[in-house]
Scaffold this motif. Structure first.
Motif, PDB file in Angstrom:
ATOM      1  N   LEU A  96      21.430-116.683   9.618  1.00  0.00           N
ATOM      2  CA  LEU A  96      21.845-116.665  11.119  1.00  0.00           C
ATOM      3  C   LEU A  96      23.571-116.573  11.973  1.00  0.00           C
ATOM      4  N   THR A  97      24.273-116.484  10.647  1.00  0.00           N
ATOM      5  CA  THR A  97      25.449-116.306  10.372  1.00  0.00           C
ATOM      6  C   THR A  97      26.016-114.364  10.813  1.00  0.00           C
ATOM      7  N   GLY A  98      24.336-113.898  10.708  1.00  0.00           N
ATOM      8  CA  GLY A  98      24.658-112.146  10.676  1.00  0.00           C
ATOM      9  C   GLY A  98      24.896-112.314  11.983  1.00  0.00           C
ATOM     10  N   ALA A  99      25.209-110.833  12.380  1.00  0.00           N
ATOM     11  CA  ALA A  99      25.325-110.267  13.998  1.00  0.00           C
ATOM     12  C   ALA A  99      25.143-111.168  15.314  1.00  0.00           C
ATOM     13  N   SER A 100      24.133-110.247  16.066  1.00  0.00           N
ATOM     14  CA  SER A 100      23.807-111.007  17.511  1.00  0.00           C
ATOM     15  C   SER A 100      22.836-111.423  17.271  1.00  0.00           C
ATOM     16  N   ALA A 101      21.872-112.628  17.915  1.00  0.00           N
ATOM     17  CA  ALA A 101      20.815-113.154  17.801  1.00  0.00           C
ATOM     18  C   ALA A 101      20.130-111.368  18.404  1.00  0.00           C
ATOM     19  N   GLN A 102      20.308-110.382  20.034  1.00  0.00           N
ATOM     20  CA  GLN A 102      19.201-109.384  19.165  1.00  0.00           C
ATOM     21  C   GLN A 102      19.649-108.195  18.717  1.00  0.00           C
ATOM     22  N   LEU A 103      20.413-108.012  17.939  1.00  0.00           N
ATOM     23  CA  LEU A 103      20.193-107.605  16.831  1.00  0.00           C
ATOM     24  C   LEU A 103      19.335-108.065  15.652  1.00  0.00           C
ATOM     25  N   ARG A 104      19.552-109.610  15.703  1.00  0.00           N
ATOM     26  CA  ARG A 104      18.676-110.258  14.628  1.00  0.00           C
ATOM     27  C   ARG A 104      17.356-109.791  14.669  1.00  0.00           C
ATOM     28  N   ASN A 105      16.772-109.738  16.363  1.00  0.00           N
ATOM     29  CA  ASN A 105      15.319-109.734  16.962  1.00  0.00           C
ATOM     30  C   ASN A 105      14.981-108.238  16.492  1.00  0.00           C
ATOM     31  N   MET A 106      15.245-106.801  16.067  1.00  0.00           N
ATOM     32  CA  MET A 106      15.337-105.870  15.774  1.00  0.00           C
ATOM     33  C   MET A 106      15.171-105.364  13.989  1.00  0.00           C
ATOM     34  N   ALA A 107      16.443-106.250  14.147  1.00  0.00           N
ATOM     35  CA  ALA A 107      16.695-105.991  12.184  1.00  0.00           C
ATOM     36  C   ALA A 107      15.831-106.579  11.213  1.00  0.00           C
ATOM     37  N   THR A 108      15.259-106.042  10.338  1.00  0.00           N
ATOM     38  CA  THR A 108      14.013-106.331   9.430  1.00  0.00           C
ATOM     39  C   THR A 108      14.552-106.546   7.815  1.00  0.00           C
ATOM     40  N   VAL A 109      13.902-107.069   7.542  1.00  0.00           N
ATOM     41  CA  VAL A 109      14.500-107.652   5.999  1.00  0.00           C
ATOM     42  C   VAL A 109      14.772-105.944   5.334  1.00  0.00           C
ATOM     43  N   GLY A 110      13.947-105.630   4.682  1.00  0.00           N
ATOM     44  CA  GLY A 110      14.398-103.878   4.194  1.00  0.00           C
ATOM     45  C   GLY A 110      15.818-103.314   4.938  1.00  0.00           C
ATOM     46  N   ASP A 164      24.512-110.924   5.114  1.00  0.00           N
ATOM     47  CA  ASP A 164      24.846-112.286   4.521  1.00  0.00           C
ATOM     48  C   ASP A 164      23.391-112.806   3.784  1.00  0.00           C
ATOM     49  N   MET A 165      22.265-111.630   4.114  1.00  0.00           N
ATOM     50  CA  MET A 165      20.700-112.341   3.752  1.00  0.00           C
ATOM     51  C   MET A 165      20.979-112.270   2.750  1.00  0.00           C
ATOM     52  N   ALA A 166      21.759-110.938   1.894  1.00  0.00           N
ATOM     53  CA  ALA A 166      20.951-110.208   0.389  1.00  0.00           C
ATOM     54  C   ALA A 166      22.139-111.600  -0.336  1.00  0.00           C
ATOM     55  N   ALA A 235      34.026-116.749  15.444  1.00  0.00           N
ATOM     56  CA  ALA A 235      33.432-117.812  14.842  1.00  0.00           C
ATOM     57  C   ALA A 235      32.045-116.411  14.842  1.00  0.00           C
ATOM     58  N   SER A 236      31.810-115.328  15.825  1.00  0.00           N
ATOM     59  CA  SER A 236      30.306-114.905  15.787  1.00  0.00           C
ATOM     60  C   SER A 236      30.515-113.620  16.126  1.00  0.00           C
ATOM     61  N   TYR A 237      29.280-112.623  15.346  1.00  0.00           N
ATOM     62  CA  TYR A 237      29.257-111.090  15.066  1.00  0.00           C
ATOM     63  C   TYR A 237      30.455-110.784  14.340  1.00  0.00           C
ATOM     64  N   ALA A 238      30.482-110.863  13.367  1.00  0.00           N
ATOM     65  CA  ALA A 238      31.739-110.867  12.627  1.00  0.00           C
ATOM     66  C   ALA A 238      31.157-110.500  11.038  1.00  0.00           C
ATOM     67  N   PHE A 239      31.295-109.427  10.038  1.00  0.00           N
ATOM     68  CA  PHE A 239      31.619-109.071   8.548  1.00  0.00           C
ATOM     69  C   PHE A 239      32.165-110.410   7.885  1.00  0.00           C
ATOM     70  N   ALA A 240      31.940-110.952   6.750  1.00  0.00           N
ATOM     71  CA  ALA A 240      32.171-111.639   5.996  1.00  0.00           C
ATOM     72  C   ALA A 240      33.584-111.131   5.542  1.00  0.00           C
ATOM     73  N   LEU A 241      34.822-111.622   5.741  1.00  0.00           N
ATOM     74  CA  LEU A 241      35.587-111.781   4.520  1.00  0.00           C
ATOM     75  C   LEU A 241      35.397-112.313   3.564  1.00  0.00           C
ATOM     76  N   VAL A 242      35.223-113.466   3.147  1.00  0.00           N
ATOM     77  CA  VAL A 242      34.039-114.162   1.898  1.00  0.00           C
ATOM     78  C   VAL A 242      33.115-114.542   2.430  1.00  0.00           C
ATOM     79  N   SER A 243      31.802-114.957   1.776  1.00  0.00           N
ATOM     80  CA  SER A 243      30.717-116.066   1.439  1.00  0.00           C
ATOM     81  C   SER A 243      30.374-116.475   0.450  1.00  0.00           C
ATOM     82  N   VAL A 244      30.218-116.981   0.887  1.00  0.00           N
ATOM     83  CA  VAL A 244      29.449-118.165  -1.054  1.00  0.00           C
ATOM     84  C   VAL A 244      28.213-118.668  -0.595  1.00  0.00           C
TER      85      VAL A 244
END
Ligand code: SF4
Length: 331
Positions: A96-110, A164-166, A235-244
């Protein structure tokens, strides 16, 4: 965009057979990264094999309590899945921190696992980039490198993996199942993505003719107390500088189990094994967390614009573990 042939695969067998006879083909799932790359001609496949009709869209419970996630499960469906939310909350949070809702609706796990770096120079055909064109150099070294790696980089490439998912899957000991005409193979997620070394164009251990069919999560009771924390420029639609991605189990004031992985710092999701080793069995205190975070980042090297990530990663580890200690892992 270069023109290409289009093939629609009705099942996994047909998909892997098709790619085994076509050396410059690509599978199309959600297409959220591949189509961008084709527009920029970073990717120029002769054939697109459409796999969107394959029956790989379920999340299934495994005997013993693990889960099997089909490779074509959409990111938004996975984040909303009740089994994921209750047993592996950090995975839902990460998606849920990754991309936008529209992209998450299209993007797959693989596809999420196979997305390419967002290094600016990788997408710019006028720049030197060893990943896009081996042997040409790396304009990020000495250039715009605020988002780049501080761990595991090389003189050839300092790109980061954008997922983020990985990162959550790395903390969860996930295993990737892949299939080709030679059969089925299982790869631990932490061994799937590769550090750049002298061959930054080689990003994963997936062979060109292999298809990701599923990701399996082991039963992991500690994962019920887990969190994903992402630090980014907006706050949204940005890649991580750092994530944990972290999971923590504490009994009588001591850490009895811990899982820790970092994003935004390396060309692969970075499992923090050294920090885990120091945390395991130690008192669950902020001092312990600080020492473990410092040890994990000790080998880190900053570039002209991203050295701040070394301190930021340590602080984010400490903040995430403190939050788990005080509030637990529920979203
Ligand atoms: Fe290319 Fe990697 Fe350098 Fe970016 S960091 S320009 S992807 S070689």
């Amino acid at each position: 965009m270069k023109s290409f042939a289009y093939v629609s695969a009705p099942d996994v067998e047909a998909a892997v057979r098709a790619i085994s006879t076509e050396p410059n083909a690509k599978f199309l799932g959600g297409g959220t990264n591949l189509v961008d790359l084709m527009r920029e001609e970073v990717e120029a496949p002769d054939t697109i094999i459409d796999i969107t009709r394959l029956p790989l869209t379920d999340v299934v419970e495994l005997p013993g309590g693990g889960l099997r996630i089909g490779a074509l499960v959409r990111n938004s469906h996975l984040a909303a899945n009740q089994l994921i939310r209750s047993r592996y909350p950090l995975l839902s949070q990460a998606i849920l921190t990754g991309a936008s809702a529209q992209l998450r609706n299209m993007a797959t796990v693989g596809g999420n696992l196979l997305q390419r770096t967002r290094c600016f120079y990788f997408y710019d055909s006028t720049s030197a980039c060893n990943k896009r064109e081996p042997g040409t150099g790396c304009d990020a070294i000495g250039g715009f490198n605020r988002n780049h790696a501080v761990l595991g980089g090389s003189e050839s490439c300092i790109a980061t993996h954008p997922s983020d998912m990985a990162v959550a899957l790395a903390a969860l000991d996930a295993v990737i199942e892949v299939e080709s005409v030679r059969g089925v193979r299982r790869i631990p997620l932490v061994e799937f993505h590769q550090l750049p070394g002298e061959t930054p164009d080689v990003e994963t251990s997936l062979a060109a003719d292999e298809l990701i069919t599923a990701v399996e999560l082991p039963a992991l009771p500690i994962a019920a107390t887990s969190r994903y924390r992402k630090v980014r420029d907006r706050a949204s639609y940005a890649f991580a500088l750092v994530s944990v991605a972290a999971a923590l189990e504490v009994e009588d004031g001591h850490i009895t189990a811990v899982r820790l992985a970092l994003g935004g710092v390396a060309a692969k999701p970075w499992r923090a094994y050294e920090a885990e080793r120091l945390l395991q069995g130690s008192p669950a205190t902020e001092e312990t967390f600080r020492k473990a975070a410092a040890a994990e980042l000790a080998p880190a090297t900053g570039q002209s614009q991203n050295a701040f990530k070394i301190e930021l990663a340590q602080r984010t580890i400490v903040a995430t573990l403190n939050q788990l200690l005080t509030d637990g892992g529920a979203a």
